[in-house]
Design a protein around this motif. Structure first.
Motif, PDB file in Angstrom:
ATOM      1  N   ILE A  88       0.854  -1.189   0.000  1.00  0.00           N
ATOM      2  CA  ILE A  88       0.000   0.000   0.000  1.00  0.00           C
ATOM      3  C   ILE A  88       0.890   1.238   0.000  1.00  0.00           C
ATOM      4  O   ILE A  88       1.824   1.337   0.781  1.00  0.00           O
ATOM      5  CB  ILE A  88      -0.964  -0.021   1.195  1.00  0.00           C
ATOM      6  CG1 ILE A  88      -1.974  -1.153   0.995  1.00  0.00           C
ATOM      7  CG2 ILE A  88      -1.665   1.324   1.372  1.00  0.00           C
ATOM      8  CD1 ILE A  88      -2.915  -1.389   2.137  1.00  0.00           C
ATOM      9  N   GLY A  89       0.584   2.145  -0.895  1.00  0.00           N
ATOM     10  CA  GLY A  89       1.419   3.339  -1.007  1.00  0.00           C
ATOM     11  C   GLY A  89       0.649   4.523  -1.560  1.00  0.00           C
ATOM     12  O   GLY A  89      -0.571   4.616  -1.428  1.00  0.00           O
ATOM     13  N   PHE A  90       1.371   5.406  -2.212  1.00  0.00           N
ATOM     14  CA  PHE A  90       0.816   6.657  -2.714  1.00  0.00           C
ATOM     15  C   PHE A  90      -0.373   6.429  -3.637  1.00  0.00           C
ATOM     16  O   PHE A  90      -1.390   7.125  -3.528  1.00  0.00           O
ATOM     17  CB  PHE A  90       1.916   7.438  -3.450  1.00  0.00           C
ATOM     18  CG  PHE A  90       1.427   8.698  -4.090  1.00  0.00           C
ATOM     19  CD1 PHE A  90       1.199   9.834  -3.329  1.00  0.00           C
ATOM     20  CD2 PHE A  90       1.200   8.748  -5.458  1.00  0.00           C
ATOM     21  CE1 PHE A  90       0.747  11.011  -3.924  1.00  0.00           C
ATOM     22  CE2 PHE A  90       0.760   9.909  -6.056  1.00  0.00           C
ATOM     23  CZ  PHE A  90       0.523  11.032  -5.287  1.00  0.00           C
ATOM     24  N   TYR A  91      -0.273   5.483  -4.561  1.00  0.00           N
ATOM     25  CA  TYR A  91      -1.351   5.280  -5.529  1.00  0.00           C
ATOM     26  C   TYR A  91      -2.590   4.672  -4.882  1.00  0.00           C
ATOM     27  O   TYR A  91      -3.707   4.915  -5.334  1.00  0.00           O
ATOM     28  CB  TYR A  91      -0.853   4.483  -6.732  1.00  0.00           C
ATOM     29  CG  TYR A  91       0.204   5.274  -7.469  1.00  0.00           C
ATOM     30  CD1 TYR A  91      -0.140   6.393  -8.223  1.00  0.00           C
ATOM     31  CD2 TYR A  91       1.552   4.965  -7.343  1.00  0.00           C
ATOM     32  CE1 TYR A  91       0.822   7.162  -8.854  1.00  0.00           C
ATOM     33  CE2 TYR A  91       2.525   5.723  -7.975  1.00  0.00           C
ATOM     34  CZ  TYR A  91       2.149   6.821  -8.729  1.00  0.00           C
ATOM     35  OH  TYR A  91       3.100   7.598  -9.339  1.00  0.00           O
ATOM     36  N   HIS A  92      -2.413   3.930  -3.807  1.00  0.00           N
ATOM     37  CA  HIS A  92      -3.569   3.461  -3.035  1.00  0.00           C
ATOM     38  C   HIS A  92      -4.229   4.653  -2.344  1.00  0.00           C
ATOM     39  O   HIS A  92      -5.454   4.755  -2.288  1.00  0.00           O
ATOM     40  CB  HIS A  92      -3.144   2.415  -2.002  1.00  0.00           C
ATOM     41  CG  HIS A  92      -2.725   1.127  -2.619  1.00  0.00           C
ATOM     42  ND1 HIS A  92      -1.426   0.883  -2.985  1.00  0.00           N
ATOM     43  CD2 HIS A  92      -3.427   0.024  -2.948  1.00  0.00           C
ATOM     44  CE1 HIS A  92      -1.343  -0.321  -3.516  1.00  0.00           C
ATOM     45  NE2 HIS A  92      -2.538  -0.864  -3.506  1.00  0.00           N
ATOM     46  N   TRP A  93      -3.387   5.552  -1.797  1.00  0.00           N
ATOM     47  CA  TRP A  93      -3.926   6.759  -1.169  1.00  0.00           C
ATOM     48  C   TRP A  93      -4.768   7.543  -2.168  1.00  0.00           C
ATOM     49  O   TRP A  93      -5.855   8.002  -1.836  1.00  0.00           O
ATOM     50  CB  TRP A  93      -2.787   7.637  -0.632  1.00  0.00           C
ATOM     51  CG  TRP A  93      -3.253   9.011  -0.302  1.00  0.00           C
ATOM     52  CD1 TRP A  93      -3.902   9.411   0.840  1.00  0.00           C
ATOM     53  CD2 TRP A  93      -3.174  10.168  -1.138  1.00  0.00           C
ATOM     54  NE1 TRP A  93      -4.221  10.754   0.761  1.00  0.00           N
ATOM     55  CE2 TRP A  93      -3.785  11.238  -0.447  1.00  0.00           C
ATOM     56  CE3 TRP A  93      -2.645  10.411  -2.401  1.00  0.00           C
ATOM     57  CZ2 TRP A  93      -3.874  12.513  -0.989  1.00  0.00           C
ATOM     58  CZ3 TRP A  93      -2.737  11.678  -2.931  1.00  0.00           C
ATOM     59  CH2 TRP A  93      -3.343  12.713  -2.219  1.00  0.00           C
ATOM     60  N   LYS A  94      -4.286   7.693  -3.397  1.00  0.00           N
ATOM     61  CA  LYS A  94      -5.003   8.463  -4.416  1.00  0.00           C
ATOM     62  C   LYS A  94      -6.379   7.867  -4.713  1.00  0.00           C
ATOM     63  O   LYS A  94      -7.292   8.589  -5.106  1.00  0.00           O
ATOM     64  CB  LYS A  94      -4.193   8.543  -5.714  1.00  0.00           C
ATOM     65  CG  LYS A  94      -3.101   9.592  -5.677  1.00  0.00           C
ATOM     66  CD  LYS A  94      -2.471   9.788  -7.032  1.00  0.00           C
ATOM     67  CE  LYS A  94      -3.374  10.453  -8.005  1.00  0.00           C
ATOM     68  NZ  LYS A  94      -3.210  11.885  -8.161  1.00  0.00           N
ATOM     69  N   ARG A  95      -6.519   6.568  -4.532  1.00  0.00           N
ATOM     70  CA  ARG A  95      -7.790   5.899  -4.835  1.00  0.00           C
ATOM     71  C   ARG A  95      -8.745   5.830  -3.649  1.00  0.00           C
ATOM     72  O   ARG A  95      -9.855   5.323  -3.784  1.00  0.00           O
ATOM     73  CB  ARG A  95      -7.518   4.501  -5.381  1.00  0.00           C
ATOM     74  CG  ARG A  95      -6.892   4.531  -6.776  1.00  0.00           C
ATOM     75  CD  ARG A  95      -6.885   3.166  -7.433  1.00  0.00           C
ATOM     76  NE  ARG A  95      -6.106   2.179  -6.713  1.00  0.00           N
ATOM     77  CZ  ARG A  95      -4.831   1.895  -6.951  1.00  0.00           C
ATOM     78  NH1 ARG A  95      -4.174   2.529  -7.883  1.00  0.00           N
ATOM     79  NH2 ARG A  95      -4.218   0.959  -6.261  1.00  0.00           N
ATOM     80  N   LEU A  96      -8.305   6.312  -2.487  1.00  0.00           N
ATOM     81  CA  LEU A  96      -9.207   6.316  -1.342  1.00  0.00           C
ATOM     82  C   LEU A  96     -10.392   7.233  -1.621  1.00  0.00           C
ATOM     83  O   LEU A  96     -10.256   8.268  -2.258  1.00  0.00           O
ATOM     84  CB  LEU A  96      -8.500   6.808  -0.083  1.00  0.00           C
ATOM     85  CG  LEU A  96      -7.432   5.914   0.531  1.00  0.00           C
ATOM     86  CD1 LEU A  96      -6.778   6.620   1.706  1.00  0.00           C
ATOM     87  CD2 LEU A  96      -8.003   4.580   0.948  1.00  0.00           C
ATOM     88  N   SER A  97     -11.551   6.851  -1.113  1.00  0.00           N
ATOM     89  CA  SER A  97     -12.734   7.695  -1.249  1.00  0.00           C
ATOM     90  C   SER A  97     -13.030   8.356   0.096  1.00  0.00           C
ATOM     91  O   SER A  97     -12.446   8.009   1.112  1.00  0.00           O
ATOM     92  CB  SER A  97     -13.931   6.857  -1.706  1.00  0.00           C
ATOM     93  OG  SER A  97     -14.250   5.864  -0.732  1.00  0.00           O
ATOM     94  N   ASN A  98     -13.928   9.310   0.059  1.00  0.00           N
ATOM     95  CA  ASN A  98     -14.442   9.925   1.294  1.00  0.00           C
ATOM     96  C   ASN A  98     -15.911   9.552   1.381  1.00  0.00           C
ATOM     97  O   ASN A  98     -16.675   9.976   0.523  1.00  0.00           O
ATOM     98  CB  ASN A  98     -14.348  11.457   1.248  1.00  0.00           C
ATOM     99  CG  ASN A  98     -12.954  11.977   1.369  1.00  0.00           C
ATOM    100  OD1 ASN A  98     -12.295  12.168   0.364  1.00  0.00           O
ATOM    101  ND2 ASN A  98     -12.499  12.200   2.571  1.00  0.00           N
TER     102      ASN A  98
END
Length: 176
Positions: A145-155
């Protein structure tokens, strides 16, 4: 869990109207998920507390706040290229900017809280936090898990971390 959509990034930023609807949907989702939540610990930021408040009220649970769940500060100076800077901090965990916190430091504070929960809680604990810190926490259980996983997080976003036979699994369960 990551908080619902907010009006801004300041610690006192409330949920947007859409975020309020998301928090109600989230309460229904959690209620019907089959996960028994025994304790809620949230970032003290308003958007995090407001996100979980409908569920806590529904279940009669107290929302505890803990500063270790606060959003990570990259820098106290404005960063025009903040997303590139954030990417770099996922690559170099010791990278730190003026008045900010390195990935290593952020991970240490969230992992301290998680370790306390694992040692002292027999039930299920729901942590409510912010996207960057959530991604760093999930690295404890899945190093990929890294930056690109962070980018795909939703709110909002919700993950279940379970220990099965000495191994941890991470599953994203929010899909709305």
């Amino acid at each position: 869990m990551r908080h619902s959509e907010a009006e801004g990034q300041h610690e006192d930023s409330p949920l947007s109207k859409h975020g309020v609807r998301q928090s109600r949907a989230l309460a229904q989702f959690l209620d019907q998920s089959g996960y028994d939540i025994d304790r809620i610990v949230s970032s003290p930021y308003l958007r995090a507390v407001e996100t979980i408040k409908p569920y806590a009220s529904m279940k009669g649970l107290t929302i505890e706040t803990d500063e270790r769940l606060e959003e990570r500060i990259l820098s106290h100076e404005p960063l025009d290229d903040w997303e590139e800077v954030l990417h770099d901090t996922f690559q170099d965990h010791d990278l730190k900017f003026s008045g900010g916190e390195s990935s290593k430091e952020a991970k240490e504070r969230i992992n301290e809280l998680v370790d306390e929960c694992e040692q002292h809680d027999n039930g299920n604990v729901l942590l409510v936090t912010h996207g960057n810190l959530l991604a760093l926490l999930l690295q404890k259980y899945n190093r990929e898990i890294g930056f690109y996983h962070w980018k795909r997080l939703s709110n909002p976003d919700v993950f279940v971390v379970q220990k099965q036979g000495g191994e941890y699994t991470v599953e994203r369960v929010w899909d709305q």
